[in-house]
Every structure is written in C-alpha cells, then in structure tokens.
Motif scaffolding. Sequence first.
Motif, short mmCIF file in Angstrom:
data_model
loop_
_atom_site.label_atom_id
_atom_site.label_comp_id
_atom_site.label_asym_id
_atom_site.label_seq_id
_atom_site.Cartn_x
_atom_site.Cartn_y
_atom_site.Cartn_z
N PRO A 119 38.38 -29.41 12.60
CA PRO A 119 38.43 -29.71 14.04
C PRO A 119 38.70 -28.44 14.86
CG PRO A 119 40.55 -30.15 13.02
CD PRO A 119 39.73 -29.43 12.01
N THR A 120 37.69 -27.72 15.22
CA THR A 120 37.88 -26.55 16.08
C THR A 120 36.78 -26.54 17.15
OG1 THR A 120 36.47 -25.22 14.67
CG2 THR A 120 38.82 -25.11 14.23
N ILE A 121 37.01 -25.72 18.22
CA ILE A 121 35.98 -25.62 19.26
C ILE A 121 34.75 -24.94 18.67
CG2 ILE A 121 35.52 -24.85 21.61
CD1 ILE A 121 38.46 -24.63 22.07
N GLY A 122 34.98 -24.06 17.69
CA GLY A 122 33.86 -23.37 17.05
C GLY A 122 32.83 -24.35 16.53
N PHE A 123 33.29 -25.46 16.00
CA PHE A 123 32.38 -26.48 15.48
C PHE A 123 31.45 -26.99 16.58
CE2 PHE A 123 31.80 -31.13 15.02
CZ PHE A 123 30.90 -31.12 13.96
N PHE A 124 32.06 -27.34 17.71
CA PHE A 124 31.24 -27.88 18.81
C PHE A 124 30.29 -26.84 19.35
CE2 PHE A 124 34.86 -30.75 18.73
CZ PHE A 124 34.20 -31.96 18.71
N ALA A 125 30.77 -25.59 19.42
CA ALA A 125 29.90 -24.52 19.92
C ALA A 125 28.65 -24.41 19.06
CB ALA A 125 30.67 -23.21 19.94
N LYS A 126 28.85 -24.48 17.76
CA LYS A 126 27.72 -24.33 16.85
C LYS A 126 26.78 -25.53 16.94
CE LYS A 126 28.91 -23.67 12.62
NZ LYS A 126 28.52 -25.00 12.17
N GLU A 127 27.36 -26.72 17.00
CA GLU A 127 26.53 -27.91 17.18
C GLU A 127 25.65 -27.78 18.41
OE1 GLU A 127 26.80 -31.12 15.21
OE2 GLU A 127 27.21 -29.31 14.04
N GLU A 128 26.31 -27.32 19.49
CA GLU A 128 25.62 -27.27 20.78
C GLU A 128 24.48 -26.25 20.76
OE1 GLU A 128 26.49 -29.55 22.68
OE2 GLU A 128 25.39 -29.09 24.52
N MET A 129 24.72 -25.11 20.09
CA MET A 129 23.65 -24.10 20.11
C MET A 129 22.48 -24.53 19.24
SD MET A 129 25.21 -20.86 18.01
CE MET A 129 26.87 -20.84 18.59
N TYR A 130 22.75 -25.28 18.18
CA TYR A 130 21.63 -25.79 17.37
C TYR A 130 20.87 -26.84 18.16
CZ TYR A 130 23.57 -23.38 13.30
OH TYR A 130 24.02 -22.43 12.45
N LEU A 131 21.64 -27.64 18.89
CA LEU A 131 21.00 -28.67 19.70
C LEU A 131 20.08 -28.06 20.74
CD1 LEU A 131 20.94 -31.73 20.24
CD2 LEU A 131 22.76 -31.37 21.92
N ALA A 132 20.50 -26.90 21.27
CA ALA A 132 19.70 -26.24 22.30
C ALA A 132 18.33 -25.87 21.79
CB ALA A 132 20.42 -25.00 22.81
N LEU A 133 18.22 -25.65 20.47
CA LEU A 133 16.95 -25.17 19.94
C LEU A 133 16.19 -26.23 19.15
CD1 LEU A 133 18.10 -21.64 19.01
CD2 LEU A 133 16.16 -22.18 20.47
N ALA A 134 16.77 -27.42 19.06
CA ALA A 134 16.07 -28.47 18.33
C ALA A 134 14.83 -28.88 19.11
CB ALA A 134 17.00 -29.68 18.16
N ASN A 135 13.79 -29.28 18.38
CA ASN A 135 12.54 -29.78 18.96
C ASN A 135 11.88 -28.76 19.88
OD1 ASN A 135 13.55 -32.15 17.82
ND2 ASN A 135 14.61 -32.63 19.76
N THR A 136 11.72 -27.55 19.43
CA THR A 136 10.98 -26.59 20.25
C THR A 136 9.85 -26.00 19.44
OG1 THR A 136 12.67 -25.01 19.66
CG2 THR A 136 12.74 -25.91 21.90
N GLU A 137 9.16 -25.03 20.05
CA GLU A 137 7.99 -24.45 19.40
C GLU A 137 8.41 -23.37 18.41
OE1 GLU A 137 5.55 -23.24 22.65
OE2 GLU A 137 5.84 -25.16 23.65
N TRP A 138 7.39 -22.57 17.96
CA TRP A 138 7.68 -21.66 16.86
C TRP A 138 8.70 -20.60 17.26
CZ3 TRP A 138 6.85 -16.45 17.32
CH2 TRP A 138 6.00 -16.03 18.37
N GLN A 139 8.70 -20.13 18.57
CA GLN A 139 9.73 -19.15 18.95
C GLN A 139 11.11 -19.75 18.78
OE1 GLN A 139 7.26 -20.18 21.08
NE2 GLN A 139 6.58 -18.47 22.41
N GLY A 140 11.20 -21.04 19.14
CA GLY A 140 12.48 -21.72 19.02
C GLY A 140 12.91 -21.81 17.57
N ILE A 141 11.96 -22.09 16.70
CA ILE A 141 12.32 -22.24 15.28
C ILE A 141 12.74 -20.90 14.70
CG2 ILE A 141 11.40 -22.82 13.01
CD1 ILE A 141 9.66 -24.91 14.57
N LEU A 142 12.03 -19.83 15.11
CA LEU A 142 12.42 -18.49 14.65
C LEU A 142 13.83 -18.17 15.12
CD1 LEU A 142 11.42 -15.86 13.28
CD2 LEU A 142 10.83 -15.05 15.57
N THR A 143 14.10 -18.45 16.42
CA THR A 143 15.44 -18.20 16.95
C THR A 143 16.48 -19.01 16.18
OG1 THR A 143 14.32 -18.07 19.07
CG2 THR A 143 16.70 -18.02 19.11
N LEU A 144 16.10 -20.26 15.89
CA LEU A 144 17.01 -21.13 15.15
C LEU A 144 17.35 -20.52 13.80
CD1 LEU A 144 18.39 -23.82 15.59
CD2 LEU A 144 16.48 -24.94 14.46
#
Lengths: 125, 802, 141
Positions: free
Chosen positions: B391-416
């Motif tokens: 249970p840390t804020i780090g967990f949520f931060a990471k979830e959120e940044m992955y969520l930001a890149l979910a369902n995008t095109e190839w640039q998004g997948i590379l960034t992911l």
Amino acid sequence: MEHVLAILVGLFVALGIYLLLSRSVIRMLLGMVVLGNGVNLLIFTAGRLTREIAPIVPDGLSVPAGPIANPLPQALILTAIVIGFAMFSFLLVLAYRAYQTLDADNTDTMRLAEPDNAPNPPLSY
Amino acid sequence: MAGDLTQTLDPLLILVALAPFIAALFTPLLQRLIGSYAGWVLALVPAGIFAYLSSYLHPIATGTLVQGAIDWVPVYNLRLSFYLDGLSLTFALTIAGIGALVVLYAASYLKGHPHQGRFLAFLMAFMGAMLGLVLADNMLALFMFWELTSVTSFLLIGFDHSRQAARRGAIQALVVTNIGGMGLLAGVLLLQMIAGTWEMSAIGGVVRDSGLYGIVLACILLAAFTKSAQFPFHFWLPNAMEAPTPVSAFLHSATMVQAGVYLLARTTPFLGGTEIWTTLLVGFGGVTLIWGALGAMRQSDLKQMLAQTTIASLGLLVLLIGLGTETAILAMVAYFVAHALYKAAMFMIVGAVDHGTGTREITALGGLANVMPLTFFAAVLAGLAMVGLPPTIGFFAKEEMYLALANTEWQGILTLLVLVAGNALLGGVALLVVIKPFLGAMTETPRHAHEAPPAMLAGPILLAIAGVIGSIFIIGLADYILSPAASSIRGDYVESHLGWAIDLTSPVIWLSVATWILSGAVYYWAGAIRSGLRRASSALGWTADTVFDAVMFGLIRFAGAVTRWLHHGRLELYLVLVFVTLALALFVPLLGMGGLERLLPTAELGNWSAVLAWPDLRPYEWGVIALAVIGLGAVLMAPSRLVAILSLGVQGAAVALIFLLFGAPDLAFTQFMVEILSVVILTLVMTKLKLDERDPRHLEDLLRDGTLAVVCGAGVSLLLMVVLAGPLDTRLSDFFTATSVPIAHGANIVNVILVDYRGFDTLGEISVVMAAGIAIMALLRSRKKPAAPPKPRTRKAKGATA
Amino acid sequence: MNTLIFRTLAPVIVGIMLVFSVYVCLRGHNEPGGGFIGGLIAASAIAVYAMAVGVPAVREALRFEPTAFAGFGVFIAAGSGLLSLGTGSPFLTSIWLYLNLGDTVVPLSTPMIFDIGVYFVVFGTISAVALALQGDEGEEP
C-alpha cells in the motif's frame, strides 16, 4: 594666422607621440611634456586668437570696452598646466624609482608585471 | 468547478518565499548561541510554512486562486507577484515538508562540524529560493529564483570545498544549470514580447500560434532539461552527490532537480499540447529513464545508485508531462509526490547507514536489520513505494501511468515498453538497496554499526509512513492534491478516478505484476548486469563527464592563450595600438563624414585666397613660432640628455610667449614658472642617473613610430583647421565676460572663472595636485630594498635621506 | 652653486620672491596673477633657497612639512566653500565683505580665501617635490 598655429600644434603632437613611442622612459617623459603643451595650444587656438588684449575688465568699467581674448579656454588651460606639471613630476619620480629598483630605463626590460614566460593557468577545479 | 476560479489576495504569500532567507541571515548567530539545537529551531520555519500552506488545501481544491504581489519596479510596470494554485501548492508543500525534516536531519548529521551554521544557512537560503520559484507568477521573479537555486546549490554541493571532487561537482552543476538559466532568461523575454505580460497566469494561447514558438520552446526546454538532468545534460547530477547527504536528500529528490519538471508543468498551458512538444518530451524523457536506470545498475555505491535512479525518475516525469493526457498528468503528479517522499527517505536512510557504518559500498554491507531496526523499517516502506507495491502512493502512480498508455497505437506501445523496462530496473535497484545492506550475514564495517540518532530517524520514518498513509487515504489525497495540481497543469478540471477498487480484468494490473516479476529478476541477476554494463561503458571510452572536462580545460587554455596574445608585455606596442586608434578616430570623421570638405574651395572661390594668403603674422610672432619649432627640433635631435632638457625648456618658453602674444598673460606666467621648475627638477634627477644616451630603436621601429606620429600630428592639425572653419559658440564666454565685474566683483575674468564660477572644478583640481604630491612623497620615501637594514636618517649617512 | 655671492644674495632674492608671490596671489582677482602663479613663484623661491643653504636648513625654516601646506590649502579652499552653506546658498557660492578703513575699502571674500588655498596647495606640493628630489642622494651603487 590661426592656420599657422594649427600646423604648429600638429608638430607638437607629432613630436610628442614620436617620443612617447620610444622605449626609453626619459624620452617618453619628454614626450608627455611636449604632447601636453600641444594639447594646451590646441585648446587655446580652438578658442580663437586675439592679439594682446587680455581678458581683464579695465578699472571703472563693468564690461570690457572692446573685444577681448576668450577667457574660457584660458581658465581651462591654466589648471591643465599645473595639473600637467604635477603629473610630470609624478612620472619623473616614478621613472627615477623604477630605474633605481629595476636598474632599467628601457621598457623592454621592465617586465615585472607581465613577465616574458607567464605560466599557464592551472587546469584543475 | 473549472473556469469559475475565485481569486483571493494574500500578501503573506510573499513572506512564505522570503521567510527562509530571513532565517538564513540569522542562522550563523543562532548556531553560535545554541549550538546544534539550532536545527530544531530552524526546522520550525519550514514547518510553519507547511502548516500555513496546508490551510489553503481546501480553498484551492474548491477552485480558489491565491495571489500576492508588491511593486518591484513600478516604472516598468513590474510587480513581484506570487500566486498559489494546485501545482504551486503541491510543490511548495513538498519543499516545506521535506525541508523541515532535512533541516532536522542535517543538524544531527553534521553535528560538531565547524561550519554547521554556514551549512544550515545555505540550506535555508536554498529553501527560500525554491519556494520563491514555485510560487512566482512574474517570469522575471521566476528567473531570479531559478538562478538563486543554482547559486545556493553551488554553495551546498561545494560545501566540503577542501576536496577537489566537491569543487568539481559544484562547478559542473553551476555551469550546466546556468547554461539552462540563460535559456530561461531568453525564453522569458521572448514570452513577454509575445504575450505582452510578465505574469505567467496571464499568458493565453497566443504563444503556440506565434512564429517564435519554436525558439521559445527550445529555450524553455534547455532550461528544464539542464535543471532536471535530462540526457544529455544528466552527468552533473551524480557528481553533485559530493554534497553532504542532507543536500542530496533535499536537492535531488523533491526540489532543485524538480524545478525543471515544475517549469515544464507550469508552461504546459501555453506551450504544451503541440506535436513537437510531445515528441521531444517523450523522446528525451524515455532515453533519460532508461539511461538513468541502467546507470543505477552499474553502480555499487548506494548514494550513486540513488542518484542515477533520480535521473531515471526525472526522465519518467518529463515523459508523462510530454504525453499530456489527463491520466498521464494525474500519473505525473502522483509519481512526483510518491518519488519525493520515498527518494528523500532513501537518501536519508543511506546517509544513516553511512553515518552508522562508515561505508556506502553495497558489496561491503549486510545484516544491518538487527542493529538498525528502525532504519530498516523505513527502508522497507520506502522500498515498497519505489518498487510500486501496495500500500504505497508509488503503486497508484504506476497504475495510473500504465493506464495512460493503454489502448494506444504503436508509439504508445513502445513508450509503454520503455516504462515497464524502466520501472522494472528501478524496482530492481530498490530491492538491492533495501535487501542487500540489511539482510543476510552481518559484515565487518569500518565503523561499529549502530542505529542512527532520533533526529536522523524522524525524517525517513515520517516520509515513508506518509507514503503509506497517503495511499490508504488515496481518495482524499487525490481530491486535495493530485486533482488540483493536475487541473492547474491541464488548464481545466481533472477528475480523479483513483481508488482502492482494483479491477483484475484490466491489463493494467497485470502490467504491474509483470513489472514486479521483472524487478525480482533484475535483483537476482544484479551482479551479472552490473559487470556487463561496466564492460560496455568502459568499451565506450568516454562519457558526457569527460567531454565536460575537455570543454572546460579547453576554455581555460583558450583564455590563457588569448591573454598572452593580448598582454604581450611590450609597452611600445600597446602605445602603438593607442595611437593607431587615435589616428583612426581623427581621420574617419575627417574623411568619412565630410569634415575635410569644409576646408576645400567653394564655388565662390573665396576660400582658397583666404587659405593660401600669406598669414598675417607680425615678424616677432614668426620669431616666436620659429623658436618653438627650433626647440622641438632640438628636443628630437639632442645629442645628450642635458641638451634635450634645455631644448624642452626652449619649446616651453616659446609656448609661454605665444600665450603672452595672444592675450593670455596669466597663462604665460604660469607656463614660464612651470618650464623653469621642470628643467630644474629634471636636471636634479638626471644628474643622479647613469642613463643610456642612445635611442634604442631599430630603423624599422623608427619608421613605424615616425609615420604614426606624423599621421596623428597631421590629423590634429586638420581637425583644428576644420574646427576653426566652423562657427564658435561663445555663449559661455560672453556670460563670463558680461557678469565678471557686476556679479563676481572681479576684473580678471580668467581668475574669476577659476575661483568663483568654476570653483568646484578647481577644488577638485587642487585636490589632484595634492594627491600627486603625496604619491610622489610616498614613492621617494619607499626604500629601494625593503630587506636592507634601515639606515640612520642623518645627513652624514650618504644615500639615506629621502 | 655654493658660491659665496650666491649664498649671500639668496636669502634676499628668496625674500623678494616670496613677498612678490603673495602680491601676485592677492591681486589676481583684478590683474594678471592668482593662486596658481603665486604658488609656483613661492615654490621656486624655496627651490632656490634650498640650493643655497641646503635642504635641512630650508625644512627647518619652513617649520612644517611642505605637504602639510598643501593639505592646509585644500582644507581652507573647501572651508571657504562651506561658509556659503550658512546663508542657505549652494556650496562655494561667494560671499563678499567690504571693510571701510578710512579712505580705502578693503574687499574680503570667500573667493579670495579659496585662491589663497590654491596658493598653498601649489606651493606645498611643488616645494615638497623639489625639496625631496634635492635631498635625495640617489642611492647609487
């Protein structure tokens, strides 16, 4: 007649500069004096020449009767002469002291402040 | 809520930025009075600021904007304006909160250090600069505080200035961040030009459409990338670790390096959102993330490892700002808060380990959990956040940044992929830092391992726990901090959707799981990765660091060469330069600006006859002029010094006669007296010196000097003739002539000018004369050789009197 | 230089020169002259005197260090300017005072004090230099 004075001023300046460019300290000193005289004459001539009538108001009058010599350059030059002399004395004594201390009257051999082989700046932090 | 921001005024906001500076002024005194307790008192300042700013959490979350300003340069309509919105508040709270703990920590860490007071003063000043930076609305104020952070961090990094490594780190940080500072200044001035305002809050969308957008963007990015250690400017940050550990914990987690991130976030509303913005930020951020994470794996010094992970985290933040979507910005704010908390804690923990054992080498440490249980506790919590486990804020931060890149095109997948790789490496480093020194078998350390004192434990434990509490109350945190800050960056309201409801069907959670597994793998093969990376970097042969050294030393060599070239030490060449300049100054106006044309004949042909006519001088006047010329010639030709001196007297006397003939008796008398005295004292001196009689010049020098002298002389003559051809302005002379007797009661106008009209001038001149006299006395009385024993100052001892 | 005639005549010449220098200084406001010229004449007198009787004797006769005269000169010149502050005028504004002594009127003024200051500065500085150079034996090897 002012053009003759203008040429004379040019001669003073030329000789003054020629002496200043010498490497002998005493010649440079003479050059300073000559150059100073030249500049004084330059100011004097630029204020126009008037023969023999000094800028002095005669007794009993409140303004001069006729045209007089321009007093303003004269006032400027008067102090310039005295200051020039004070500077000349200072430079003379400086040269004298330098000669005694460095045993040199030639600027080529006076390299105390900027030695021939100045070291490189250090390459570190 | 968006759009209907209410504004309140609060002049105390200015005090928030200035209070630490004021405290810094009194710190040395305080240190002297109460010794190492000074830290406890000083920590009250940031703690107070923290409490004060916390009172704004609710108003700002409900859409208030707080402003405060004083007039700075009213003439230029410049105001020292500050404002507080969600973004400023988040940064300011982080700075003040961590600042309080760091001050406390530093007071204990440097206990007994002879310059502790100085250190704390620097630290307070830095804190003030940083608070001013994040609160400033005026862009010039922003620049000023930006540069202040550079200067104060220079002082902090170079605090241990007797070590060359510390000096180098300090200079490097200063040089790199100041290059960015120049960029910021240029960017700020351009922004003002485009938008017509100094206040950032008033810049609208005009910048993006401006033709200067590209240049502004380049300037601002240069500033942000140098400050936030983005590749290729990253190299200064690890070297800045030469600073004492509290500095690293403060500057390199929450504050100075985050200034670049802050600048990017702050300028997003008017610079961000374009394609080039996204491309550059994501590109540089991604490269920095991977580069820093790999760099961390290469190190075995705990502090260096953390420094490199900071570079990686900064890259991550820049990347997220570049993406710019609501989710990405929310993730960026969450990651910023999480990172600030765990990284500051981590640095303090490493400092405590170093303090307790005497080494920071990860291979030399082990089994400290038993002797340093509280430190270990903090390390575990901070480590959880760094790996991104609940249970840390780090967990949520990471979830959120992955969520930001979910369902995008190839640039998004590379960034992911970059994100996952970077996070996995960072997680591996976190495991190394937490597990290696604390678990396993106890090892021998330079110092007998012991637990850190309470003041040094307070910081890491509080910060690590804050990270956990923040995650438990994640909804509140999101409402009061994350969402307002993200709204400020985005420019419109950002709804937070963070919560404890974890959806196991979303790919995001499985990406997190993959990251954890990869982190474990990195930890398991850490030794192999390290040696592999070391081989790779030694194969490369050079780093940005060596390039920096080469540039700096090249600069020094270049400066030395230029100095030697310009200061060759040959006086006559310096003088030649002076007189060549004089000749140019005389002839350029004469020839180029039509001065000579005044002397040329005009259409009426009247001019030539006047010029060519035999001058109307009287015979005795010709005589005097001839005397002057003879005197000059004699000075030049004199075979000996004594003749030269006498000739000098002759030309001087001729000048005096000219003065006399043309109505200047005062000048004539003065000149006569001066010439007589000159000859006397020259003779006095000359007879004491054995001088070389010859002129030591070679023929080519004679020709050069002669030509130059003749050219200058001719120039002066021509100039004077041109002046004489023009009208004379006699207003001043007429005034003096007309008023000398009626007003000044003096008939000798020259004397009246000297002692009355221009008396102040004359007073200055006689002071100069006296000063020259004193200087001459000083020269004459200084002894020839100071080392020689003083001789008695009597007349009998020859050569003693001065 | 140390002939008997010169040594005998020198004090007389010097005396005349000094009196003349004061005369030139004081008449300077209305006739050619003034503090600069007067000071130069007085300094020349000192140089001549030093040639005749030697530097220590001159120093003794002067009683004060020559540079002290120069300092005194600057002091009274500046002081004469300060007097005008008492009347509410700017620094160095002249103030005139006409003394009626029977048939003659003696004008006293701050520019006169100023000119006397100039006289002392020039006299002090240049005689100091001249004396120091005459007294310096050259320290030759």
